[in-house]
Design an enzyme around this catalytic site. Structure first.
Site, PDB file in Angstrom:
ATOM      1  N   ASP A  51      47.137  45.244  37.168  1.00 55.02           N
ATOM      2  CA  ASP A  51      46.399  46.546  37.730  1.00 55.02           C
ATOM      3  C   ASP A  51      47.652  47.167  38.400  1.00 55.02           C
ATOM      4  OD1 ASP A  51      46.241  44.971  39.933  1.00 55.02           O
ATOM      5  OD2 ASP A  51      44.154  44.652  39.311  1.00 55.02           O
ATOM      6  N   ASP A  53      47.968  49.168  42.127  1.00 58.79           N
ATOM      7  CA  ASP A  53      47.417  49.712  43.481  1.00 58.79           C
ATOM      8  C   ASP A  53      48.549  50.859  43.958  1.00 58.79           C
ATOM      9  OD1 ASP A  53      44.962  48.022  43.573  1.00 58.79           O
ATOM     10  OD2 ASP A  53      46.539  46.534  43.428  1.00 58.79           O
ATOM     11  N   ASP A 125      48.743  40.660  52.930  1.00 61.42           N
ATOM     12  CA  ASP A 125      48.855  39.311  53.083  1.00 61.42           C
ATOM     13  C   ASP A 125      50.050  38.858  53.129  1.00 61.42           C
ATOM     14  OD1 ASP A 125      48.728  39.607  50.335  1.00 61.42           O
ATOM     15  OD2 ASP A 125      46.992  38.574  49.827  1.00 61.42           O
TER      16      ASP A 125
END
Ligand code: ATP
Ligand code: MG
Length: 379
Positions: A51, A53, A125
């Site tokens: 996907d 982002d 992260d």
């Protein structure tokens, strides 16, 4: 702090055309907008991203105004989904600010403050997930050394690992998933922080862990991931009743093969396998009670599933399918040839049969003849 800006070449076919449309439109309206995170990481490694982002300086309301087919969704922070078809949407997030409001035990409470690009990056992260792509200049923007870590295939935390795990313990699981997915190594400081903090996972709602568990095991690296979770002490906080055994191993290998061949997979199979030895153990514990086999099996199933859902949620449809698989094992093992044809027509037969076959190939080799019977009768 100034970032490294680096022109990069990659196969433009890997970029999603709809994501590009969003980038162009937001940029044209003077909103600073980038592709970010996993999609950039995957593209730089030559993989097709799952996907795309997008991160932008535009607020959710501004984004929503620009795109007719969009909606603002608010979970822990507001995001915008831009729809392209019934099944496809692209997630656009406004840059997030560095500060987070946390509870006494360090969990993120509120997280809805908007910031600039250089704030947004430090909320991500791992360094390999902290890269941005600027389509106007065809440049990667790297504040955190992610380009070097990607080259070295190293999973490194942005910031202090223990602090970042306290904010969001799910990052421990993500580290393991990315290590396997990228064929990378988690740096040693991060490994130590995971081992020291694994118990933080008890704070995560079972519903969120359900989503994570699906991502962990419905991919081609599920067996490596399982062993690494076990080694790092994370598995017991997800599946406390599950121990590694040849049945679990073969089912994970089997799932990976199915995914590689484009076949469908269901979490029901996975949960049924993971909890199979626990349900048998429970069955034996309660078998002294004066009840029928089927009642005992139902009771054992209930008990084991109840305990499991304290850690990882199982939606109703899932637990009922898992029970069906378990209950049908007895029917498959003790078949009545006259009723075999009817059993084959049961919509749950296929899963229960696959389960029996895997058992017969791993932990219950004495079931081979019975598995063969069911294989032949379907021909
Ligand atoms: P994949 O889509 O392959 O699972 P991904 O890295 O794209 O991997 P997503 O969950 O899609 O993972 O998240 C997109 C990006 O958002 C990540 O690359 C990361 O920058 C950021 N992100 C996601 N989850 C977290 C988290 N728990 N903590 C911090 N940053 C996160
Ligand atoms: Mg992603």
């Amino acid at each position: 702090m100034s970032p490294i800006r680096q022109k990069v070449k990659f196969d433009k076919k890997l970029l999603d055309q709809d994501a590009l449309k969003i980038l162009k439109k937001l940029n044209k309206s003077d909103h600073e907008t980038y592709l970010v995170g996993g999609c950039i990481r995957d593209i730089l490694l030559g993989h097709k991203p799952k996907d795309f982002d997008i991160a932008t300086s535009a607020t959710p309301e501004q984004i929503h105004k620009l795109f007719k087919r969009s909606r603002i969704i608010g979970r822990r922070f507001k995001l915008v989904h831009i729809m392209f078809s019934a099944r496809k949407f692209i997630e656009v997030a406004t840059f997030r600010a560095g500060k987070v409001q946390t509870s006494n035990d360090g969990l993120v409470l509120r997280d809805n403050y908007y910031g600039a690009l250089e704030d947004d990056v430090f909320r991500r992260d791992f360094t390999v997930n902290g890269l941005y792509y600027d389509i106007k200049k065809s440049e990667i923007i790297d504040y955190v050394g992610g380009l070097d870590d990607l080259k070295a295939l190293k999973i490194k935390m942005i910031g202090d690992p223990s602090e970042r795990f306290e904010e969001d313990p799910v990052r421990m699981i993500r580290a393991v998933r990315f290590q396997a997915k990228l064929n990378a190594n988690i740096e040693s400081q991060l490994i130590e922080a995971i081992q020291a903090n694994s118990q933080l996972l008890v704070k995560i709602p079972p519903a969120r862990l359900y989503e994570e568990v699906i991502k962990l095991f419905h991919n081609e690296n599920s067996i490596e991931i399982f062993h690494e979770l076990d080694r790092l002490g994370l598995l017991r906080h997800l599946f406390s009743q599950t121990k590694e055994n040849p049945f679990v191993d073969s089912s994970l290998i089997n799932t990976s093969e199915r995914i590689r061949n484009g076949n469908s997979v269901t979490p029901a199979f996975l949960f049924a396998v993971f909890l199979w030895s626990a349900v048998n153990k429970r069955f034996n514990q309660i078998s002294k009670k004066n009840k029928s086999r089927i009642e005992l099996m139902l009771q054992a199933s209930e008990d084991v599933i109840k305990k499991q859902t304290q850690q990882v949620m199982m939606p109703r449809w899932l637990s009922s399918r898992v029970k069906d698989i378990w209950l049908m094992q007895y029917q498959l093992e003790n078949y009545n040839p006259k009723k075999s044809k009817a059993l084959i027509r049961n919509p749950r037969f296929r899963m229960a049969y696959d389960f029996l076959v895997l058992r017969s190939e791993s932990i219950d080799k004495d079931l081979r003849a019975k598995a063969e019977y069911w294989t032949n009768i379907q021909k």
